[in-house]
Design a protein around this motif. Structure first.
Motif, PDB file in Angstrom:
ATOM      1  N   GLU A  73       0.832  -1.196   0.000  1.00 51.59           N
ATOM      2  CA  GLU A  73       0.000   0.000   0.000  1.00 51.59           C
ATOM      3  C   GLU A  73       0.877   1.261   0.000  1.00 51.59           C
ATOM      4  OE1 GLU A  73      -4.191   0.721   2.107  1.00 51.59           O
ATOM      5  OE2 GLU A  73      -2.522   0.884   3.507  1.00 51.59           O
ATOM      6  N   LEU A  77       1.193   4.093  -3.109  1.00 56.86           N
ATOM      7  CA  LEU A  77       0.844   5.493  -2.863  1.00 56.86           C
ATOM      8  C   LEU A  77       2.017   6.432  -3.152  1.00 56.86           C
ATOM      9  CD1 LEU A  77      -1.267   5.142   0.398  1.00 56.86           C
ATOM     10  CD2 LEU A  77      -2.089   5.922  -1.821  1.00 56.86           C
ATOM     11  N   ARG A  94       1.874  10.806   2.026  1.00 57.28           N
ATOM     12  CA  ARG A  94       1.915   9.410   1.577  1.00 57.28           C
ATOM     13  C   ARG A  94       3.134   8.680   2.130  1.00 57.28           C
ATOM     14  NH1 ARG A  94      -0.737   8.707  -4.387  1.00 57.28           N
ATOM     15  NH2 ARG A  94      -2.624   9.904  -3.964  1.00 57.28           N
TER      16      ARG A  94
END
Length: 334
Positions: A73, A77, A94
């Motif tokens: 993840e 990002l 992020r």
């Protein structure tokens, strides 16, 4: 094997990552028993067969995930932010996914933080030194190792980071952050005088660069004061903490971790001082009672900072009771 992995640094990072994930999953096994990953919805990771972890302030079934899922993840990002030129603010937000939970927004701690640190480093280690992602990744790794108690290893990483920063011509703010981490490593290894000298220098330079209300300045004031407490220099630590706490309460939310640390250390400067008056001991206990309530509400009871504050509360109450007992006996005798 090393050549196939991409070189010695990459090979070492991969091995360290695999070992750290196994340690984290084992440590979290009881807490995550019967639950599933909030990202892939599986209990056992389909590919790596790793178990679940949770190292943040989420409660109940929230925040449970696989390190591999958290890693993927964060990678996606950050890559999207880089490819689409989304700007520094978005990239910073992020990038925080490498060390903080997307749900409760609190930083991971302990073995989970360590596993994510190695995940971050193995992701960007092959990039050139001049790239921001690699520079940030080594910082994440150093902080993660320190958080997990791997002190000697953390020192080695931070020294390498400082050397790299000098080679690439890092900004003063980046240099200050790295030097602060180096001071932390010195302190954790008992090299307190070296740590104090560096913390003092970093604090005053950060104050000059960013001003007294900036979060980095407040953090460095806390670090400097903490080292003073470790050396039992209470008369120097107390006024610094009192002044900085007032600024933090004005400039930051009361639930912010730096504010909690400042309150905790201010109370320590009161009750750990054998020369403290009875009123100062009482103030220390009251401060810790209030700080404990806030820490439990914001961070949760299992967070290391909450546990440390609660331990200090018990110690302060014991110190106060020991001081009050002779006073009560003296009153009875009269």
């Amino acid at each position: 094997m090393i050549k196939k992995a991409g070189g010695a640094e990459q090979y070492n990072a991969n091995k360290k990552y695999t070992a750290a994930v196994a340690v984290a999953a084992e440590a979290c096994a009881e807490d995550t028993k019967g639950q599933t990953c909030y990202i892939c919805t599986q209990a056992l990771h389909w590919k790596t067969k790793e178990g679940l972890v949770r190292g943040c302030s989420c409660r109940g079934t929230a925040g449970v995930a696989h390190v591999s899922c958290l890693t993927e993840e964060a990678k996606i990002l950050v890559a999207e932010g880089e490819e689409n030129n989304l700007g520094q603010k978005v990239l910073t937000e992020r990038w925080a996914r490498w060390f903080s939970c997307s749900m409760c927004k609190q930083e991971y701690h302990g073995v989970v933080r360590c596993a994510l640190g190695w995940a971050c480093w193995r992701t960007y280690v092959a990039r050139p030194e001049v790239e921001t992602a690699r520079q940030l990744a080594i910082g994440v790794l150093g902080n993660s190792l320190s958080e997990a108690g791997h002190r000697e290893e953390a020192l080695t990483v931070v020294e390498a980071e400082l050397s790299m920063n000098r080679r690439v011509g890092a900004s003063e703010r980046e240099m200050l952050a790295t030097q602060s981490n180096l001071a932390s490593s010195y302190g954790e290894l008992g090299r307190l005088e070296e740590a104090l000298e560096m913390y003092r220098d970093v604090y005053f330079r950060t104050l000059k660069l960013l001003g007294e209300e900036h979060k980095d300045t407040l953090l460095e004031a806390n670090n400097y004061a903490h080292c003073l407490l470790s050396l039992r220099r209470f008369d120097q630590a107390r006024p610094l903490l009192l002044k900085t706490l007032a600024v933090a309460q004005r400039a930051l939310d009361n639930g912010y971790e730096t504010t909690l640390r400042l309150s905790w250390h201010y109370a320590r400067a009161l009750y750990e001082n054998t020369s403290a008056t009875l009123d100062e001991l009482r103030e220390g206990v009251t401060t810790l009672e209030e700080t404990t309530q806030t820490a439990r509400r914001v961070l949760g009871g299992a967070h290391p900072l909450t546990e440390s504050i609660e331990l200090s509360l018990r110690d302060s109450r014991a110190a106060l009771a020991a001081r009050e007992a002779p006073a009560r006996l003296g009153g009875l005798a009269l």
